[in-house]
Design a protein around this motif. Structure first.
Motif, PDB file in Angstrom:
ATOM      1  N   UNK A 105     -18.103-117.586   3.699  1.00 17.95           N
ATOM      2  CA  UNK A 105     -16.728-117.334   4.107  1.00 17.95           C
ATOM      3  C   UNK A 105     -16.342-116.045   3.492  1.00 17.95           C
ATOM      4  N   UNK A 106     -16.407-115.898   2.152  1.00 17.67           N
ATOM      5  CA  UNK A 106     -15.759-114.400   1.582  1.00 17.67           C
ATOM      6  C   UNK A 106     -16.633-113.322   2.014  1.00 17.67           C
ATOM      7  N   UNK A 149      -1.511-119.687  18.039  1.00 19.91           N
ATOM      8  CA  UNK A 149      -1.699-118.279  18.103  1.00 19.91           C
ATOM      9  C   UNK A 149      -2.295-117.916  16.806  1.00 19.91           C
ATOM     10  N   UNK A 150      -2.525-119.059  15.764  1.00 16.68           N
ATOM     11  CA  UNK A 150      -2.930-118.995  14.634  1.00 16.68           C
ATOM     12  C   UNK A 150      -4.285-119.459  13.963  1.00 16.68           C
ATOM     13  N   UNK A 151      -5.294-119.233  14.890  1.00 16.15           N
ATOM     14  CA  UNK A 151      -6.656-119.703  14.540  1.00 16.15           C
ATOM     15  C   UNK A 151      -7.037-119.324  13.141  1.00 16.15           C
ATOM     16  N   UNK A 152      -7.360-117.911  13.109  1.00 15.23           N
ATOM     17  CA  UNK A 152      -7.899-117.223  12.180  1.00 15.23           C
ATOM     18  C   UNK A 152      -7.062-117.574  10.571  1.00 15.23           C
ATOM     19  N   UNK A 153      -5.800-117.660  10.700  1.00 24.64           N
ATOM     20  CA  UNK A 153      -5.038-118.284   9.552  1.00 24.64           C
ATOM     21  C   UNK A 153      -5.428-119.631   9.077  1.00 24.64           C
ATOM     22  N   UNK A 154      -5.580-120.622  10.041  1.00 22.21           N
ATOM     23  CA  UNK A 154      -5.923-121.957   9.783  1.00 22.21           C
ATOM     24  C   UNK A 154      -7.438-121.645   9.282  1.00 22.21           C
ATOM     25  N   UNK A 155      -8.261-121.127  10.132  1.00 23.86           N
ATOM     26  CA  UNK A 155      -9.477-120.803   9.573  1.00 23.86           C
ATOM     27  C   UNK A 155      -9.697-120.629   8.304  1.00 23.86           C
ATOM     28  N   UNK A 156      -9.015-119.765   7.683  1.00 27.60           N
ATOM     29  CA  UNK A 156      -9.067-119.040   6.347  1.00 27.60           C
ATOM     30  C   UNK A 156      -8.632-120.305   5.222  1.00 27.60           C
ATOM     31  N   UNK A 157      -7.534-120.674   5.545  1.00 29.16           N
ATOM     32  CA  UNK A 157      -7.049-121.708   4.474  1.00 29.16           C
ATOM     33  C   UNK A 157      -7.912-122.947   4.478  1.00 29.16           C
ATOM     34  N   UNK A 158      -8.493-123.448   5.507  1.00 30.89           N
ATOM     35  CA  UNK A 158      -9.419-124.689   5.507  1.00 30.89           C
ATOM     36  C   UNK A 158     -10.893-124.307   4.579  1.00 30.89           C
ATOM     37  N   UNK A 159     -11.310-122.998   4.839  1.00 29.87           N
ATOM     38  CA  UNK A 159     -12.358-122.685   3.935  1.00 29.87           C
ATOM     39  C   UNK A 159     -11.965-122.229   2.359  1.00 29.87           C
ATOM     40  N   UNK A 160     -11.019-121.742   2.320  1.00 32.87           N
ATOM     41  CA  UNK A 160     -10.423-121.546   0.873  1.00 32.87           C
ATOM     42  C   UNK A 160     -10.053-122.809   0.358  1.00 32.87           C
ATOM     43  N   UNK A 161      -9.797-123.861   0.848  1.00 34.05           N
ATOM     44  CA  UNK A 161      -9.307-125.364   0.036  1.00 34.05           C
ATOM     45  C   UNK A 161     -10.138-126.240   0.586  1.00 34.05           C
ATOM     46  N   UNK A 162     -11.463-125.870   0.941  1.00 36.30           N
ATOM     47  CA  UNK A 162     -12.571-126.670   1.397  1.00 36.30           C
ATOM     48  C   UNK A 162     -12.586-128.005   0.490  1.00 36.30           C
ATOM     49  N   UNK A 163     -12.629-127.777  -0.921  1.00 37.37           N
ATOM     50  CA  UNK A 163     -12.850-128.813  -1.729  1.00 37.37           C
ATOM     51  C   UNK A 163     -11.585-129.766  -1.954  1.00 37.37           C
ATOM     52  N   UNK A 164     -10.340-129.305  -1.370  1.00 35.13           N
ATOM     53  CA  UNK A 164      -9.110-130.370  -1.403  1.00 35.13           C
ATOM     54  C   UNK A 164      -9.333-131.402  -0.455  1.00 35.13           C
TER      55      UNK A 164
END
Length: 312
Positions: A105-106, A149-164
């Motif tokens: 992801x990064x 209209x915010x797929x990529x915003x959700x995409x990013x936060x889901x990956x960034x907080x995957x361990x949560x």
């Protein structure tokens, strides 16, 4: 031992030998029959499985050996970030709960910013539900965000907080919290998350992955060609992209941004002197049951086919 005793002993040995041979023959026969049943059963199961896969996976209307058609399909079905006239297209089949996808992801986030003016990045869901219990749920969360209209915003936060959320038995509360953080209407988000429409979108992506016989995540396609080995570093990824720019694509994403393709075709099919009646319910698409995204009949009319993709 006299002659009579000898003859009696000989008969007993022959009788015992006969029984032994019979049981050996019986055991061999049973073994052969068992092997035949196993082979036939395996063949029947394989054919049944292939039949079910054929039924489960829709015809996407492309030849997977043709890279240009594959690229168009990726652009049509996936979420796109970057240029509207890309020289390069990188498609990723990904699972939000997959640790390897989280690792990449990064890299991809940085590359998207570096090449966004000349390249299109495409995200396609491939939730491995058999090993990742929350993967399909996370995909639905991203699609529910896409409705606002915010797929990529959700995409990013889901990956960034995957361990949560990855081991959470009920991850929706986390997804709803993320929806609030990125400014979504949470009531609408919840409604879309549970909707059949969003589930169908995720299943459509999964069907494409199955049609391509993909085995794991992430799987990358660069210029329509699957990478046989995933890059080990961002530098290796960058090098592959630079090489791909030497053979630039000539495509436009204008249709993806709202323009539609819609033509009608008069149709009649006759098999053995019998005309097929496409007005029957089993051939008709409805709002709740669209049989094909690109070709279908509707409103009870079986004489006119609607086509929503060029080149079919």
């Amino acid at each position: 031992m006299d002659k009579q005793q000898y003859e009696e002993l000989k008969k007993q040995k022959e009788k015992k030998s006969s029984k032994t041979n019979f049981f050996k023959f019986f055991e061999k026969t049973i073994l052969v029959v068992f092997l035949m049943i196993a082979i036939i059963g395996g063949g029947v199961y394989y054919l049944y499985r292939e039949y079910k896969n054929t039924q489960a996976n829709p015809d996407f209307g492309f030849d997977i050996s043709k890279e240009q058609e594959l690229i168009k399909t990726f652009l049509d079905i996936g979420h796109i970030y970057g240029s509207k006239n890309p020289k390069v297209v990188l498609a990723e089949f990904s699972d939000f709960q997959c640790p390897a996808c989280g690792y990449y992801y990064p890299f991809l986030k940085q590359l998207k910013e570096e090449f966004k003016d000349e390249m299109a990045f495409v995200y396609i869901h491939f939730p491995l539900k058999s090993i990742h219990a929350n993967a399909e749920k996370a995909a639905r969360a991203s699609e529910a965000a896409a409705k606002q209209g915010k797929f990529w915003e959700m995409h990013d936060i889901i990956f960034e907080k995957q361990k949560e959320w990855d081991t959470d038995l009920f991850p929706f509360s986390k997804f709803k919290q993320y929806a609030q953080e990125i400014g979504l209407n949470t009531e609408q988000f919840e409604k879309d998350y549970n909707s059949d429409e969003v589930k169908k979108i995720v299943n459509k992506h999964l069907s494409l992955a199955n049609k391509l016989n993909l085995r794991g995540t992430p799987t990358f396609f660069l210029q329509g060609k699957m990478l046989e080995r995933n890059p080990n570093s961002i530098e290796e990824f960058r090098s592959l992209i630079e090489k791909a720019k030497n053979n630039p694509l000539n495509i436009s994403l204008d249709n993806k941004e709202g323009k539609s393709y819609h033509v009608h075709a008069d149709i009649k099919v006759i098999i053995f002197d019998k005309e097929i009646d496409f007005s029957k319910e089993k051939y008709q698409s409805t709002e709740d049951n669209e049989l094909s995204p690109w070709q279908h009949f509707h409103d009870g009319n079986g004489n006119v086919m609607h086509q929503h993709k060029e080149g079919l």
